[in-house]
Design an enzyme around this catalytic site. Structure first.
Site, PDB file in Angstrom:
ATOM      1  N   ARG A 121       0.795  -1.223   0.122  1.00 14.77           N
ATOM      2  CA  ARG A 121       0.112  -0.076   0.089  1.00 14.77           C
ATOM      3  C   ARG A 121       0.824   1.319  -0.126  1.00 14.77           C
ATOM      4  O   ARG A 121       1.291   1.690   1.171  1.00 14.77           O
ATOM      5  CB  ARG A 121      -1.045   0.032   1.221  1.00 14.77           C
ATOM      6  CG  ARG A 121      -2.072  -1.069   1.248  1.00 14.77           C
ATOM      7  CD  ARG A 121      -2.919  -1.030   2.283  1.00 14.77           C
ATOM      8  NE  ARG A 121      -2.220  -1.525   3.439  1.00 14.77           N
ATOM      9  CZ  ARG A 121      -2.266  -2.958   3.830  1.00 14.77           C
ATOM     10  NH1 ARG A 121      -2.875  -3.937   3.054  1.00 14.77           N
ATOM     11  NH2 ARG A 121      -1.641  -3.368   4.976  1.00 14.77           N
TER      12      ARG A 121
ATOM     13  N   GLU B 118      18.767 -14.464  11.562  1.00 18.87           N
ATOM     14  CA  GLU B 118      18.794 -14.445  13.139  1.00 18.87           C
ATOM     15  C   GLU B 118      17.389 -14.042  13.818  1.00 18.87           C
ATOM     16  O   GLU B 118      16.981 -14.458  14.648  1.00 18.87           O
ATOM     17  CB  GLU B 118      19.834 -13.363  13.723  1.00 18.87           C
ATOM     18  CG  GLU B 118      19.981 -13.265  15.178  1.00 18.87           C
ATOM     19  CD  GLU B 118      20.491 -14.707  15.606  1.00 18.87           C
ATOM     20  OE1 GLU B 118      19.890 -15.504  16.314  1.00 18.87           O
ATOM     21  OE2 GLU B 118      21.572 -15.110  15.385  1.00 18.87           O
TER      22      GLU B 118
ATOM     23  N   ILE C 212      17.359 -11.783  20.832  1.00 17.11           N
ATOM     24  CA  ILE C 212      17.980 -12.827  21.182  1.00 17.11           C
ATOM     25  C   ILE C 212      18.998 -13.396  20.281  1.00 17.11           C
ATOM     26  O   ILE C 212      18.689 -13.962  19.461  1.00 17.11           O
ATOM     27  CB  ILE C 212      17.509 -13.993  21.954  1.00 17.11           C
ATOM     28  CG1 ILE C 212      16.392 -13.271  22.795  1.00 17.11           C
ATOM     29  CG2 ILE C 212      18.081 -14.868  22.681  1.00 17.11           C
ATOM     30  CD1 ILE C 212      15.287 -14.460  23.603  1.00 17.11           C
TER      31      ILE C 212
ATOM     32  N   LYS D  89       9.651 -22.277  14.649  1.00 18.48           N
ATOM     33  CA  LYS D  89      11.090 -21.954  15.376  1.00 18.48           C
ATOM     34  C   LYS D  89      11.826 -23.124  15.772  1.00 18.48           C
ATOM     35  O   LYS D  89      13.107 -23.166  15.541  1.00 18.48           O
ATOM     36  CB  LYS D  89      10.648 -20.997  16.498  1.00 18.48           C
ATOM     37  CG  LYS D  89      10.124 -19.566  16.067  1.00 18.48           C
ATOM     38  CD  LYS D  89       9.762 -19.008  17.127  1.00 18.48           C
ATOM     39  CE  LYS D  89       9.303 -17.451  16.697  1.00 18.48           C
ATOM     40  NZ  LYS D  89       8.543 -16.686  17.885  1.00 18.48           N
TER      41      LYS D  89
END
Length: 429
Positions: free
Chosen positions: A48, A130, A137, A206
């Site tokens: 947009r 990462e 972290i 994850k």
């Protein structure tokens, strides 16, 4: 220092992308000093274009991400779009045009990480991510670089801030699940549709990434056993407290005792209050790593949000740009072990089982017989009864999960068992 800037294409400019752009602008001199060359935001691809984006030159904004990547002068692409498509096609296009990639896309990496790594290797380019696992972290780089000379046996952690906030509120205030979810939503920790978080899909993606890196093998999202936390109740927390435990939604990646396979799973679990993960509060993340030589390591911090995630993205950007200047690449995929991923039934776990039973002689003996018939050893038993009804709480020793599940199914068939009030795994002993 090289004066010609390294040019960056930003793909996506939502909460994380806008923060990346802001830091690139406000910290431009520091980034240049750390990299050895200036970095320039050369284009921003969005859906947009009419939306006002503070601090971003409107002339940089485009809706044609593919054309931005193909224009011939881009050095690095930062992908913070999320989802599978168009992110996958854009990353592939970047590699085809000599562009290194920094991504925060956990879902895509968990599903197609092997193919993306192969494309990056074929092109001789970096793929860094990462920010895909635990926000600010530092976790992926320590696993694949700092601990590259060690043997990692277990990775266990809280990798979703929304679920940790909800469970923490249930634990500290006695609130029910829905009440804690409503508070998380009001504070902006939970999305309007929280399914990806509370059903464990986010954590499972994850876990797949972490398991692949930790064990040098390929683990896809479909390999990860997943259970959500919507059935966790205030009664479960009361039981956990009686055991000196609390409840967390954990991502657990393990190497089998014989070293011949790995497992990856996400589910709620009771953990002792003495375990470091038990003290992780609010929306924070923490990951506990067990390595052969390094021992036990804990990584802790904010796992989501614009600024924390942007910090991880920019850390990758600095690394990738340094590699560009050195005409080198960082570590890519390491999957040399080719270890199989075992199904959940083969995982050795412990159970906490709460049964509603008839309050009469012989019930405990019947229950104990079922456990014995399935080869499951009982650690502790607690029974309370009143007015012909009783509750029986059993904590097992470790056994294959299939045996424990079979035990529960057999218990349901006993005439003296009125119902199974709750079942939860116990971890972290």
């Amino acid at each position: 220092m090289r004066t010609r800037p390294l040019k960056v294409a930003l793909l996506g400019c939502g909460v994380v992308g806008s923060e990346v752009a802001r830091i690139m602008t406000t910290h431009a001199d520091d980034l240049a000093a750390r990299i050895g060359a200036p970095v320039e935001l050369a284009g921003v691809a969005v859906r947009r274009p009419s939306r006002v984006r503070e601090g971003i030159d409107p002339a940089l904004v485009t809706t044609d991400a593919t054309a931005l990547l193909k224009r011939g002068d881009i050095d690095v692409a930062i992908e913070v779009i999320g989802g599978i498509e168009p992110a996958r096609g854009l990353i592939t296009t970047a590699f085809e045009h000599g562009i290194a990639v920094v991504s925060a896309n956990k879902a895509l990496l968990a599903q197609d990480g092997a193919a993306l790594h192969a494309a990056a290797e074929q092109a001789g380019l970096d793929l860094y991510y990462e920010a895909a696992v635990a926000g600010a972290i530092p976790l992926i780089r320590p696993l694949r670089e700092s601990l590259a000379g060690d043997k990692i046996n277990r990775v266990m952690g809280i990798v979703n801030g929304t679920t940790n906030f909800i469970l923490d509120k249930m634990d500290s205030t006695g609130a029910g699940y829905q009440e804690a979810l409503d508070e998380a939503t009001a504070l902006g920790y939970a999305e309007a549709d929280p399914t990806a978080d509370v059903e464990g899909y986010d954590a499972a993606a994850k876990a797949a990434i972490l398991a692949g890196i930790a064990f040098h093998t390929r683990v896809r999202l479909d390999d990860v056993h997943r259970e959500g936390m919507t059935e966790v109740s205030a009664a479960d927390f009361a039981s956990a407290k009686r055991m000196g435990c609390t409840i967390k939604l954990l991502a657990i990646c393990e190497r089998a005792a014989d070293g011949e396979s790995v497992t990856a799973r996400v589910h709620p679990a009771m953990i002792p209050l003495s375990h470091p993960l038990a003290s992780v509060r609010e929306a924070y993340n923490a990951v506990f790593v067990e390595a052969e030589a390094a021992g036990r390591l804990m990584f802790y911090g904010p796992g989501a949000g614009g600024s924390p995630t942007a910090s991880a993205v920019l850390g990758d950007l600095v690394a990738v740009c340094r590699n560009k200047l050195a005409e080198a690449t960082g570590p890519g995929e390491s999957a040399y072990t080719q270890l199989p991923v075992s199904p959940m039934g083969e995982v050795v776990t412990r159970y906490h089982i709460s049964l509603d039973v008839a309050d009469k002689p012989g019930v405990l003996a019947q229950v104990a017989t079922v456990f014995a018939e399935h080869g499951v050893s009982i650690d502790t038993v607690r029974q309370q009864g009143k007015d012909g009804e009783a509750s029986l709480v059993v904590v097992t020793h470790r056994a294959p999960d299939a045996a424990l599940s079979g035990t529960v199914e057999a218990l349901r068939k006993l005439d003296t068992v009125r119902g199974v009030a709750s079942i939860m795994r116990v971890e972290g002993e």
